[in-house]
Design an enzyme around this catalytic site. Sequence first.
Site: not given
Length: 290
Positions: A204, A228, A278
């Site tokens: 991440d 996110s 993502q």
Amino acid sequence: MKALSELIELITLKKINSNTFIGKNYKAPWGRVFGGQVLAQSLYAAYQTVPKDRFVHSMHAYFILGGDLDIPIKYEVDIIRDGGSFTTRRVVAFQNEKAIFNMSASFQKVQEGVDHQIAMPNVLPPQNLIKSEEQIEKFKTILPTTYKRYKASLPQIFQFKPVDDMLSKLVKNSPPYDNIWFKTVEDIGNNKPLQHQLLAYASDYNILRPASMPHRELLNTKEVFYTSLDHAIWFHRDFDLSDWLLYSIDSPSASNSRGFSRGSIFDKNGALIASVAQEGLMRVLSDRKL
């Protein structure tokens, strides 16, 4: 966090019953629960319910609400299917009885089959590069807001070495591509589920940055909210996160206040060990007061 043991303790959830687990939060300096934390914790929870001979090959997650740092997170695992080769689980994370995150994961027995992959980009090796914490010192006078954010958020348990000069990519518009070497500072060992959980945590970091690169000259003059929205990982091959891995990231699209990025993670010998995707919110709030 200053030691790998602290991250492992964070990921290791308290068992309430066979399908329910409770986790604490990393006190992220940006004031919300870090997405990598819930990715890793949810994967830990799912792993506690699958046979020992099955390992995650993919996980797909949605971040539903921003997590409160002061409230423990409850993870509930749904036993979806136990098949001959594959095991499927769903994990929902709750705070105050509200779902803040959900994840589906599939686990597989180790099996033989055909094998191919794309080639690793031809980039400088990590021993020839400068650490992120040294690079960001250049930001101090030119991008003071960015400097403070990066300085506060860089984890001490990981070492990052960007292939390209970070400052030039964050001051001027540039193509949406980025390559970053990373690894843990300490040795992890050969615990395969733990390697997967720690990679989920680390994946991440940095992935949304290339989505901003073609727009830096505009975004540097604005107040922008980043978060996110979803995250997916496909685990292809075994790896050791305590040795150098290359995160090769590109962003095919940004639109409607959302940026989309995808990453290929290679080990130092060029084996493709994981793929990541993502989508994140990149919402312009206002002109920044300079």
